[in-house]
Design a protein around this motif. Structure first.
Motif, PDB file in Angstrom:
ATOM      1  N   ASP A 126      11.962  23.570  -3.210  1.00 17.56           N
ATOM      2  CA  ASP A 126      12.441  24.928  -3.471  1.00 17.56           C
ATOM      3  C   ASP A 126      13.918  25.070  -3.135  1.00 17.56           C
ATOM      4  O   ASP A 126      14.685  25.699  -3.874  1.00 17.56           O
ATOM      5  N   LEU A 127      14.318  24.509  -1.991  1.00 17.17           N
ATOM      6  CA  LEU A 127      15.716  24.617  -1.570  1.00 17.17           C
ATOM      7  C   LEU A 127      16.632  23.846  -2.525  1.00 17.17           C
ATOM      8  O   LEU A 127      17.732  24.302  -2.847  1.00 17.17           O
ATOM      9  N   VAL A 128      16.164  22.688  -2.990  1.00 16.82           N
ATOM     10  CA  VAL A 128      16.967  21.900  -3.936  1.00 16.82           C
ATOM     11  C   VAL A 128      17.169  22.706  -5.223  1.00 16.82           C
ATOM     12  O   VAL A 128      18.292  22.837  -5.726  1.00 16.82           O
ATOM     13  N   ARG A 130      16.843  26.006  -5.709  1.00 18.33           N
ATOM     14  CA  ARG A 130      17.688  27.187  -5.444  1.00 18.33           C
ATOM     15  C   ARG A 130      19.139  26.802  -5.311  1.00 18.33           C
ATOM     16  O   ARG A 130      20.028  27.462  -5.844  1.00 18.33           O
ATOM     17  N   GLY A 131      19.397  25.708  -4.581  1.00 15.58           N
ATOM     18  CA  GLY A 131      20.767  25.275  -4.330  1.00 15.58           C
ATOM     19  C   GLY A 131      21.483  24.865  -5.606  1.00 15.58           C
ATOM     20  O   GLY A 131      22.636  25.235  -5.830  1.00 15.58           O
ATOM     21  N   VAL A 132      20.795  24.104  -6.444  1.00 16.00           N
ATOM     22  CA  VAL A 132      21.429  23.646  -7.685  1.00 16.00           C
ATOM     23  C   VAL A 132      21.711  24.849  -8.589  1.00 16.00           C
ATOM     24  O   VAL A 132      22.790  24.968  -9.177  1.00 16.00           O
ATOM     25  N   LYS A 133      20.750  25.777  -8.667  1.00 15.46           N
ATOM     26  CA  LYS A 133      20.981  26.980  -9.487  1.00 15.46           C
ATOM     27  C   LYS A 133      22.142  27.796  -8.920  1.00 15.46           C
ATOM     28  O   LYS A 133      22.973  28.328  -9.664  1.00 15.46           O
ATOM     29  N   ASP A 134      22.198  27.871  -7.590  1.00 14.40           N
ATOM     30  CA  ASP A 134      23.252  28.623  -6.911  1.00 14.40           C
ATOM     31  C   ASP A 134      24.644  28.045  -7.226  1.00 14.40           C
ATOM     32  O   ASP A 134      25.548  28.781  -7.658  1.00 14.40           O
ATOM     33  N   VAL A 135      24.827  26.725  -7.036  1.00 16.18           N
ATOM     34  CA  VAL A 135      26.166  26.161  -7.275  1.00 16.18           C
ATOM     35  C   VAL A 135      26.535  26.223  -8.757  1.00 16.18           C
ATOM     36  O   VAL A 135      27.704  26.441  -9.103  1.00 16.18           O
ATOM     37  N   ALA A 136      25.538  26.069  -9.633  1.00 14.03           N
ATOM     38  CA  ALA A 136      25.822  26.163 -11.074  1.00 14.03           C
ATOM     39  C   ALA A 136      26.278  27.583 -11.424  1.00 14.03           C
ATOM     40  O   ALA A 136      27.242  27.775 -12.171  1.00 14.03           O
ATOM     41  N   ALA A 137      25.606  28.569 -10.814  1.00 16.67           N
ATOM     42  CA  ALA A 137      25.972  29.965 -11.069  1.00 16.67           C
ATOM     43  C   ALA A 137      27.386  30.262 -10.566  1.00 16.67           C
ATOM     44  O   ALA A 137      28.122  31.039 -11.185  1.00 16.67           O
ATOM     45  N   VAL A 139      29.981  28.534 -10.791  1.00 18.14           N
ATOM     46  CA  VAL A 139      31.002  28.191 -11.787  1.00 18.14           C
ATOM     47  C   VAL A 139      30.583  28.628 -13.189  1.00 18.14           C
ATOM     48  O   VAL A 139      31.240  28.301 -14.173  1.00 18.14           O
ATOM     49  N   GLY A 140      29.472  29.359 -13.269  1.00 17.27           N
ATOM     50  CA  GLY A 140      29.062  29.928 -14.550  1.00 17.27           C
ATOM     51  C   GLY A 140      28.501  28.940 -15.559  1.00 17.27           C
ATOM     52  O   GLY A 140      28.721  29.094 -16.754  1.00 17.27           O
ATOM     53  N   VAL A 141      27.816  27.898 -15.086  1.00 18.22           N
ATOM     54  CA  VAL A 141      27.156  27.004 -16.061  1.00 18.22           C
ATOM     55  C   VAL A 141      25.643  27.088 -15.912  1.00 18.22           C
ATOM     56  O   VAL A 141      25.112  27.399 -14.844  1.00 18.22           O
ATOM     57  N   ASP A 142      24.976  26.799 -17.028  1.00 20.64           N
ATOM     58  CA  ASP A 142      23.524  26.734 -17.022  1.00 20.64           C
ATOM     59  C   ASP A 142      23.125  25.412 -16.354  1.00 20.64           C
ATOM     60  O   ASP A 142      23.644  24.362 -16.725  1.00 20.64           O
ATOM     61  N   PRO A 143      22.215  25.451 -15.350  1.00 22.61           N
ATOM     62  CA  PRO A 143      21.819  24.193 -14.695  1.00 22.61           C
ATOM     63  C   PRO A 143      21.347  23.123 -15.687  1.00 22.61           C
ATOM     64  O   PRO A 143      21.532  21.933 -15.455  1.00 22.61           O
ATOM     65  N   ALA A 144      20.778  23.557 -16.818  1.00 22.87           N
ATOM     66  CA  ALA A 144      20.296  22.596 -17.817  1.00 22.87           C
ATOM     67  C   ALA A 144      21.452  21.833 -18.456  1.00 22.87           C
ATOM     68  O   ALA A 144      21.252  20.764 -19.032  1.00 22.87           O
ATOM     69  N   ASP A 145      22.671  22.381 -18.362  1.00 24.28           N
ATOM     70  CA  ASP A 145      23.823  21.717 -18.975  1.00 24.28           C
ATOM     71  C   ASP A 145      24.556  20.775 -18.026  1.00 24.28           C
ATOM     72  O   ASP A 145      25.564  20.175 -18.395  1.00 24.28           O
ATOM     73  N   LEU A 146      24.073  20.648 -16.785  1.00 26.26           N
ATOM     74  CA  LEU A 146      24.714  19.701 -15.865  1.00 26.26           C
ATOM     75  C   LEU A 146      24.564  18.282 -16.402  1.00 26.26           C
ATOM     76  O   LEU A 146      23.569  17.953 -17.047  1.00 26.26           O
ATOM     77  N   LEU A 147      25.560  17.431 -16.120  1.00 24.59           N
ATOM     78  CA  LEU A 147      25.453  16.028 -16.534  1.00 24.59           C
ATOM     79  C   LEU A 147      24.297  15.354 -15.808  1.00 24.59           C
ATOM     80  O   LEU A 147      23.697  14.415 -16.307  1.00 24.59           O
ATOM     81  N   GLY A 148      24.012  15.836 -14.586  1.00 27.60           N
ATOM     82  CA  GLY A 148      22.890  15.283 -13.846  1.00 27.60           C
ATOM     83  C   GLY A 148      22.921  15.753 -12.406  1.00 27.60           C
ATOM     84  O   GLY A 148      23.915  16.294 -11.937  1.00 27.60           O
ATOM     85  N   LEU A 177       8.084  17.805  -8.164  1.00 30.82           N
ATOM     86  CA  LEU A 177       8.211  19.204  -7.760  1.00 30.82           C
ATOM     87  C   LEU A 177       9.525  19.805  -8.259  1.00 30.82           C
ATOM     88  O   LEU A 177       9.562  20.931  -8.751  1.00 30.82           O
ATOM     89  N   VAL A 178      10.617  19.039  -8.143  1.00 29.94           N
ATOM     90  CA  VAL A 178      11.914  19.561  -8.577  1.00 29.94           C
ATOM     91  C   VAL A 178      11.989  19.595 -10.099  1.00 29.94           C
ATOM     92  O   VAL A 178      12.439  20.571 -10.701  1.00 29.94           O
ATOM     93  N   ARG A 179      11.511  18.524 -10.725  1.00 30.09           N
ATOM     94  CA  ARG A 179      11.590  18.403 -12.182  1.00 30.09           C
ATOM     95  C   ARG A 179      10.845  19.533 -12.891  1.00 30.09           C
ATOM     96  O   ARG A 179      11.239  19.965 -13.968  1.00 30.09           O
ATOM     97  N   ALA A 180       9.801  20.016 -12.252  1.00 31.53           N
ATOM     98  CA  ALA A 180       9.011  21.094 -12.853  1.00 31.53           C
ATOM     99  C   ALA A 180       9.857  22.347 -13.093  1.00 31.53           C
ATOM    100  O   ALA A 180       9.543  23.160 -13.949  1.00 31.53           O
ATOM    101  N   GLN A 181      10.933  22.505 -12.317  1.00 28.94           N
ATOM    102  CA  GLN A 181      11.704  23.744 -12.447  1.00 28.94           C
ATOM    103  C   GLN A 181      13.185  23.544 -12.709  1.00 28.94           C
ATOM    104  O   GLN A 181      13.966  24.497 -12.626  1.00 28.94           O
TER     105      GLN A 181
END
Ligand SMILES: [Zn+2]
Length: 399
Positions: A126-128, A130-137, A139-148, A177-181
């Motif tokens: 959950d923290l991973v 939330r954290g990835v979504k947080d840092v992506a937000a 800089v205004g990018v969709d987490p799905a568009d991260l290189l990885g 667990l992470v990949r699911a979301q």
């Protein structure tokens, strides 16, 4: 009978792209002429591949450099704005997430303290997320568009499952667990290895042929990072260096064995060591990090604190001598939060002990140094995983 592998033009093209893009990434701004020299590719190939990389927005021209007597040469460098990569450090006391551009300049961070020593994999996942979504937000990018997204875990990753004694995980399905979301490409690896990669790319391991990066915290690990023409650099090993026995029949270790290195040089072991001494003054700080800082400050005067650090240096030096005899590194980097805090105070003694216990012809080639990257190095190291993957793919994103 082995059938010959058919190498298609496309494979060759991708291989050449990967070779030149990786060179440019690790070497910084380079002229086409120098790329011909270091890659062994023909000038026509280098010229074609660089044109492709320019057209695809992976590299840009970066000024001119004088050549001996000839025309000035144009430099080419990798662009930072190719995309973003995230690195996650699942530590003993926190989960830290860094977002970096493609050239690994940090652009956003998030951190969540862990108030339990043995968190469930669901909580960490959950923290991973939330954290990835947080840092992506940020800089205004969709987490799905991260290189990885690269995740460094304090243990081993086997068939996608995480084995981490410090977290009491034995086969935790963190990846699933992470990949699911989170739909960005995900990679997991041991945090000592990812830290090693960061120290070799950016820190005290730069230029080393075979660097051992020792990760000292409450737990103790090490990674061997070898120079490699391809790139990925990180090879094998020893994430469980902390459980090498340095004292037969010695102190019990949390792994169930006795006399392990970690039972002497892990953060909590060091503090316990000190408190057992008759003249030890009680700590003012209540947390492990604060206490270790107090201990190091007190050790400038002779007394129980100095005595404690002497014995830590002795055991650490012996552990390092073992690594030197076994693996013949040209550099040993003390890292992790304990390594960084303690390193400057014990380095001369550690060098001296290692010198006395390793074979002279091996230790003569080894420099023992303190890491140059701060506590964020694990997240930075984890972020190198998706970078390496994209470089190996010649900059072609998987979809
Ligand atoms: Zn142990």
């Amino acid at each position: 009978v082995n059938r010959p592998v058919r190498q298609t033009t496309r494979d060759l093209r991708r291989h050449n792209r990967s070779a030149l893009l990786s060179r440019l990434y690790l070497q910084g701004p380079t002229s086409r002429q120098d790329l011909i020299g270091v890659s062994g590719l023909s000038s026509a190939t280098v010229s074609n591949v660089v044109s492709d990389l320019l057209a695809d927005g992976l590299v840009r021209e970066a000024g001119l450099v004088d050549s001996d007597g000839g025309r000035p040469r144009t430099l080419v460098q990798v662009r930072g704005d190719v995309g973003y990569v995230a690195g996650v450090d699942i530590g003993e006391t926190h989960v830290q997430i860094g977002l970096f551009d493609f050239t690994l300049d940090e652009v956003a961070t998030a951190e969540f303290p862990l108030d339990t020593a043995q968190p469930e994999a669901e909580l960490i996942a959950d923290l991973v997320i939330r954290g990835v979504k947080d840092v992506a937000a940020q800089v205004g990018v969709d987490p799905a568009d991260l290189l990885g997204v690269g995740v460094g875990v304090p243990g081993a990753v086997v068939d996608g499952l995480v084995y981490a004694p410090t977290l009491a995980w034995s086969g935790a399905p963190l990846g699933d667990l992470v990949r699911a979301q989170l739909s960005a490409p995900l990679q997991f690896d041991n945090c000592a290895r990812t830290l090693g990669q960061a120290e070799v790319w950016r820190g005290a391991g730069q230029g080393a042929r075979r660097a051992i990066v020792a990760l000292l915290g409450v737990g103790v690990g090490a990674a061997l990072v070898t120079e490699s023409d391809s790139l990925s650099g990180v090879t094998s090993m020893t994430s469980e260096w902390g459980h090498m026995v340095v004292n037969i029949g010695g102190r019990p270790c949390r792994c169930g064995s006795r006399g392990c290195l970690e039972a002497y040089v892990g953060a909590e072991a060091i503090l316990d060591d000190y408190l057992r001494l008759p003249d030890a003054a009680p700590f003012v700080a209540t947390d492990t990090e604060g206490r270790l800082a107090e201990l190091i400050a007190a050790a400038v005067e002779p007394g129980p604190a100095a005595q404690t650090l002497d014995s830590v240096a002795e055991v650490l030096g012996i552990g390092i001598a073992g690594l030197i005899n076994l693996l013949n590194p040209d550099r040993v980097v003390l890292s992790g939060w304990v390594g960084l805090t303690l390193g400057p105070a014990v380095l001369p003694a550690v060098r001296d002990v290692a010198q006395r216990h390793a074979l002279p012809y091996l230790v003569g080639n080894t420099r023992i140094v303190v890491g140059q990257l701060g506590p964020e190095a694990v997240a930075l190291g984890a972020a190198t995983m998706p970078v390496v993957r994209l470089l190996m793919a010649g900059g072609v994103r998987e979809r």
